[in-house]
Design a protein around this motif. Sequence first.
Motif, PDB file in Angstrom:
ATOM      1  N   LEU A 103      -7.097   1.758   4.928  1.00 55.19           N
ATOM      2  CA  LEU A 103      -7.634   2.481   3.662  1.00 55.19           C
ATOM      3  C   LEU A 103      -7.107   1.796   2.283  1.00 55.19           C
ATOM      4  O   LEU A 103      -7.785   2.570   1.411  1.00 55.19           O
ATOM      5  CB  LEU A 103      -6.989   4.121   4.017  1.00 55.19           C
ATOM      6  CG  LEU A 103      -7.336   4.628   5.208  1.00 55.19           C
ATOM      7  CD1 LEU A 103      -6.826   5.768   5.198  1.00 55.19           C
ATOM      8  CD2 LEU A 103      -8.885   5.079   4.808  1.00 55.19           C
ATOM      9  N   VAL A 104      -6.033   0.874   2.399  1.00 60.20           N
ATOM     10  CA  VAL A 104      -5.431   0.389   1.418  1.00 60.20           C
ATOM     11  C   VAL A 104      -6.273  -0.567   1.392  1.00 60.20           C
ATOM     12  O   VAL A 104      -6.346  -1.219  -0.306  1.00 60.20           O
ATOM     13  CB  VAL A 104      -4.094  -0.295   1.006  1.00 60.20           C
ATOM     14  CG1 VAL A 104      -3.197   1.154   1.193  1.00 60.20           C
ATOM     15  CG2 VAL A 104      -4.312  -1.216   2.227  1.00 60.20           C
ATOM     16  N   ASN A 105      -7.183  -1.542   1.914  1.00 60.68           N
ATOM     17  CA  ASN A 105      -8.572  -1.957   1.476  1.00 60.68           C
ATOM     18  C   ASN A 105      -9.775  -1.358   1.403  1.00 60.68           C
ATOM     19  O   ASN A 105     -10.838  -1.633   1.658  1.00 60.68           O
ATOM     20  CB  ASN A 105      -8.283  -3.222   2.820  1.00 60.68           C
ATOM     21  CG  ASN A 105      -7.083  -3.531   2.394  1.00 60.68           C
ATOM     22  OD1 ASN A 105      -6.737  -4.812   0.903  1.00 60.68           O
ATOM     23  ND2 ASN A 105      -6.356  -4.501   3.401  1.00 60.68           N
ATOM     24  N   HIS A 106      -9.547   0.076   1.574  1.00 63.91           N
ATOM     25  CA  HIS A 106     -11.461   0.367   1.068  1.00 63.91           C
ATOM     26  C   HIS A 106     -11.915   0.290   0.470  1.00 63.91           C
ATOM     27  O   HIS A 106     -11.464  -0.053  -0.588  1.00 63.91           O
ATOM     28  CB  HIS A 106     -10.794   2.196   1.819  1.00 63.91           C
ATOM     29  CG  HIS A 106     -11.647   2.967   1.320  1.00 63.91           C
ATOM     30  ND1 HIS A 106     -13.022   3.040   1.174  1.00 63.91           N
ATOM     31  CD2 HIS A 106     -12.585   3.461   3.347  1.00 63.91           C
ATOM     32  CE1 HIS A 106     -13.631   3.866   1.527  1.00 63.91           C
ATOM     33  NE2 HIS A 106     -13.199   4.093   3.056  1.00 63.91           N
ATOM     34  N   LYS A 147     -12.497   2.796  -4.478  1.00 61.95           N
ATOM     35  CA  LYS A 147     -11.424   2.828  -5.199  1.00 61.95           C
ATOM     36  C   LYS A 147     -10.627   3.896  -5.328  1.00 61.95           C
ATOM     37  O   LYS A 147      -9.572   3.352  -5.375  1.00 61.95           O
ATOM     38  CB  LYS A 147     -12.200   1.924  -6.668  1.00 61.95           C
ATOM     39  CG  LYS A 147     -12.686   0.959  -7.003  1.00 61.95           C
ATOM     40  CD  LYS A 147     -13.101   0.609  -8.669  1.00 61.95           C
ATOM     41  CE  LYS A 147     -13.533  -0.428  -8.535  1.00 61.95           C
ATOM     42  NZ  LYS A 147     -14.261  -0.870 -10.120  1.00 61.95           N
ATOM     43  N   LYS A 201      -8.905   3.663  -2.360  1.00 62.14           N
ATOM     44  CA  LYS A 201      -7.310   2.852  -2.240  1.00 62.14           C
ATOM     45  C   LYS A 201      -6.365   3.417  -3.463  1.00 62.14           C
ATOM     46  O   LYS A 201      -5.037   3.912  -2.682  1.00 62.14           O
ATOM     47  CB  LYS A 201      -7.738   1.961  -3.192  1.00 62.14           C
ATOM     48  CG  LYS A 201      -8.611   0.662  -2.284  1.00 62.14           C
ATOM     49  CD  LYS A 201      -8.449  -0.748  -2.861  1.00 62.14           C
ATOM     50  CE  LYS A 201      -9.720  -1.183  -2.731  1.00 62.14           C
ATOM     51  NZ  LYS A 201      -9.923  -2.753  -3.503  1.00 62.14           N
ATOM     52  N   ARG A 202      -6.844   4.609  -4.381  1.00 60.79           N
ATOM     53  CA  ARG A 202      -5.210   5.020  -4.807  1.00 60.79           C
ATOM     54  C   ARG A 202      -5.037   6.611  -4.692  1.00 60.79           C
ATOM     55  O   ARG A 202      -3.076   6.037  -3.822  1.00 60.79           O
ATOM     56  CB  ARG A 202      -6.080   5.396  -6.017  1.00 60.79           C
ATOM     57  CG  ARG A 202      -4.777   6.740  -7.453  1.00 60.79           C
ATOM     58  CD  ARG A 202      -6.142   7.629  -8.165  1.00 60.79           C
ATOM     59  NE  ARG A 202      -5.268   8.314  -8.400  1.00 60.79           N
ATOM     60  CZ  ARG A 202      -5.518   9.494  -9.130  1.00 60.79           C
ATOM     61  NH1 ARG A 202      -6.303   9.871  -9.159  1.00 60.79           N
ATOM     62  NH2 ARG A 202      -4.654  10.512  -9.662  1.00 60.79           N
ATOM     63  N   SER A 213      -4.316   6.082  -1.209  1.00 60.13           N
ATOM     64  CA  SER A 213      -3.656   5.260  -0.033  1.00 60.13           C
ATOM     65  C   SER A 213      -2.186   5.432   0.096  1.00 60.13           C
ATOM     66  O   SER A 213      -1.663   5.678  -0.024  1.00 60.13           O
ATOM     67  CB  SER A 213      -4.874   4.461   0.415  1.00 60.13           C
ATOM     68  OG  SER A 213      -5.758   4.854   1.096  1.00 60.13           O
ATOM     69  N   TRP A 214      -2.424   3.859  -1.614  1.00 65.42           N
ATOM     70  CA  TRP A 214      -0.721   3.857  -1.733  1.00 65.42           C
ATOM     71  C   TRP A 214      -0.587   4.989  -2.982  1.00 65.42           C
ATOM     72  O   TRP A 214       1.229   4.981  -2.203  1.00 65.42           O
ATOM     73  CB  TRP A 214      -1.532   3.344  -3.292  1.00 65.42           C
ATOM     74  CG  TRP A 214      -1.895   1.764  -2.434  1.00 65.42           C
ATOM     75  CD1 TRP A 214      -2.999   1.213  -3.412  1.00 65.42           C
ATOM     76  CD2 TRP A 214      -1.266   0.265  -1.856  1.00 65.42           C
ATOM     77  NE1 TRP A 214      -3.243  -0.601  -2.259  1.00 65.42           N
ATOM     78  CE2 TRP A 214      -1.640  -0.282  -1.825  1.00 65.42           C
ATOM     79  CE3 TRP A 214       0.106   0.657  -1.442  1.00 65.42           C
ATOM     80  CZ2 TRP A 214      -1.617  -1.533  -1.145  1.00 65.42           C
ATOM     81  CZ3 TRP A 214       0.548  -0.633  -0.720  1.00 65.42           C
ATOM     82  CH2 TRP A 214      -0.056  -1.317  -0.624  1.00 65.42           C
ATOM     83  N   LYS A 271       1.760  -0.559  -7.918  1.00 70.41           N
ATOM     84  CA  LYS A 271       0.087  -0.490  -7.225  1.00 70.41           C
ATOM     85  C   LYS A 271       0.125   1.070  -7.999  1.00 70.41           C
ATOM     86  O   LYS A 271      -1.010   0.822  -8.277  1.00 70.41           O
ATOM     87  CB  LYS A 271       0.720  -0.266  -6.586  1.00 70.41           C
ATOM     88  CG  LYS A 271      -0.166  -2.227  -5.916  1.00 70.41           C
ATOM     89  CD  LYS A 271      -0.059  -2.039  -3.877  1.00 70.41           C
ATOM     90  CE  LYS A 271      -0.928  -3.959  -3.823  1.00 70.41           C
ATOM     91  NZ  LYS A 271       0.545  -4.867  -3.954  1.00 70.41           N
ATOM     92  N   GLU A 288      -4.998  -1.459  -8.863  1.00 65.59           N
ATOM     93  CA  GLU A 288      -5.433  -2.130  -7.292  1.00 65.59           C
ATOM     94  C   GLU A 288      -6.765  -1.289  -7.239  1.00 65.59           C
ATOM     95  O   GLU A 288      -7.863  -1.462  -6.431  1.00 65.59           O
ATOM     96  CB  GLU A 288      -4.278  -2.615  -6.374  1.00 65.59           C
ATOM     97  CG  GLU A 288      -3.696  -3.188  -5.323  1.00 65.59           C
ATOM     98  CD  GLU A 288      -4.024  -4.294  -5.125  1.00 65.59           C
ATOM     99  OE1 GLU A 288      -3.428  -5.148  -5.747  1.00 65.59           O
ATOM    100  OE2 GLU A 288      -4.827  -3.966  -5.008  1.00 65.59           O
ATOM    101  N   PHE A 289      -6.307  -0.824  -7.322  1.00 58.87           N
ATOM    102  CA  PHE A 289      -7.500   0.473  -7.480  1.00 58.87           C
ATOM    103  C   PHE A 289      -8.806   0.427  -9.061  1.00 58.87           C
ATOM    104  O   PHE A 289      -9.316   1.376  -9.604  1.00 58.87           O
ATOM    105  CB  PHE A 289      -7.271   1.934  -8.610  1.00 58.87           C
ATOM    106  CG  PHE A 289      -5.772   1.890  -7.362  1.00 58.87           C
ATOM    107  CD1 PHE A 289      -4.836   3.327  -8.317  1.00 58.87           C
ATOM    108  CD2 PHE A 289      -4.954   2.023  -6.178  1.00 58.87           C
ATOM    109  CE1 PHE A 289      -3.691   3.252  -7.916  1.00 58.87           C
ATOM    110  CE2 PHE A 289      -3.896   2.356  -6.023  1.00 58.87           C
ATOM    111  CZ  PHE A 289      -3.206   2.833  -6.775  1.00 58.87           C
TER     112      PHE A 289
END
Length: 418
Positions: free
Chosen positions: A2-5, A8, A11-12, A14-15, A390, A396-397
């Motif tokens: 999910l952090v590489n979904h 965006k 990703k947010r 998940s982190w 992050k 990352e998002f």
Amino acid sequence: YLVNHPDKDMKRYSWETISSTISIFVAVLIFKGVDGVVDYYVMEESAIWFKVLMDFVHLLAWICILQLALWISAGAHMNHSFASLRDPSPYHLKAKSYAILLAHITGFASINAFSAIQQLSMFASGPFMALLVVPLCFLVMITIVHLTDTVREYFAGLDGVKDAFEILWDDEVEEAENDIIGLTISFLLTQAIRFGISGNLPDQEGADKGVHSHFMIWYLILFALLAVVPVVSLGRWRAAIPEEEKGSIPERVVSSLHTVASMSFAWCTLYAVTWQWSFLGSLMPGLVDGVPGHVCVALSASFLAFVLMFCLDKIHDSEKNSEEKKAAIVSVILSFGIMVGFTWEQSFDAGIETIAEEFSEREKHWLQLLITMILALIVLPAWKMYILPKVVAGHEFGHDSEAHHMQLVHSLEKRASM
């Protein structure tokens, strides 16, 4: 995964969930480790009133540690003339890490103290009496945070100027205190709800015995869904509050109640999962006993959290929803860290108890504290260096970390010049 979904937002979320899970996991272990030692040496075989009093002393100690740690980590302890030459943004991440961790530790200290009151015979006599602890807790905690705010304003104004570092200190403490209030009241409220549904008040840590029918489980799920209504309404109310009223008591009351509503959803969902496994255990004895049972609950809660996250993100992306509803969805998603972190902490705690069975009562408490400190020394630096940045910067998002940096500096300097 999910952090590489590719989404965006996913990703947010998940982190955010991973960060919150780790913080809550470590925070509960630290609190329980310290509390176990305090209980053994100070409160062993003491009167009930003394135990309740010491629980509140323990809570006040963590509140003081929170104020002091953020005063230093936010750079507010520096001389104003020196502080004016420094960039406040590097202190933001450091202050944020202490704020999140200490908010969760203090939050569980607060839960422990007010749950002790809820366990007294007068309040444990019925669901309505147990519910009365909720407004009592709210009044006490609002009074405490008002006093701490007064103290911070006094120290910030000693040199006649409230600089960007002192504003950062004040902002992070206020956000942490709002989370503490939300965490405590949502837990106490869920305890009263579970009492009303099952007829038994769960213990001070939220554990209960007996088998719960599917009827009871669906009732608890219904309360979880009802919690979304105040999340939306209070979110709309909070968004309408002017920027200049940020930090005022009315604004903090609304923010705290908004947090209560979103966290109540997480607590009710968590215990619905726990009750479901309890029901399965009644059909297949031995299925959920000991550490394997706690791991089953933790895996189920984790899987459910990410499934709900995926479904809610789809709803969030719908153009039919208003901005208020979208904000409410985000608030609910970000509360999943409680559900995941708390269940994994219980699994780890059950494992420690199994190991500690070979030791004496005194050695068991010190062993739990030692294992907790070793775990914290391994996990927290990695969390602070690689996960929290992050979440805070959001690069990352799809957000611009440099823009985030400049926005933070500009915001703090602008408010310091007001």
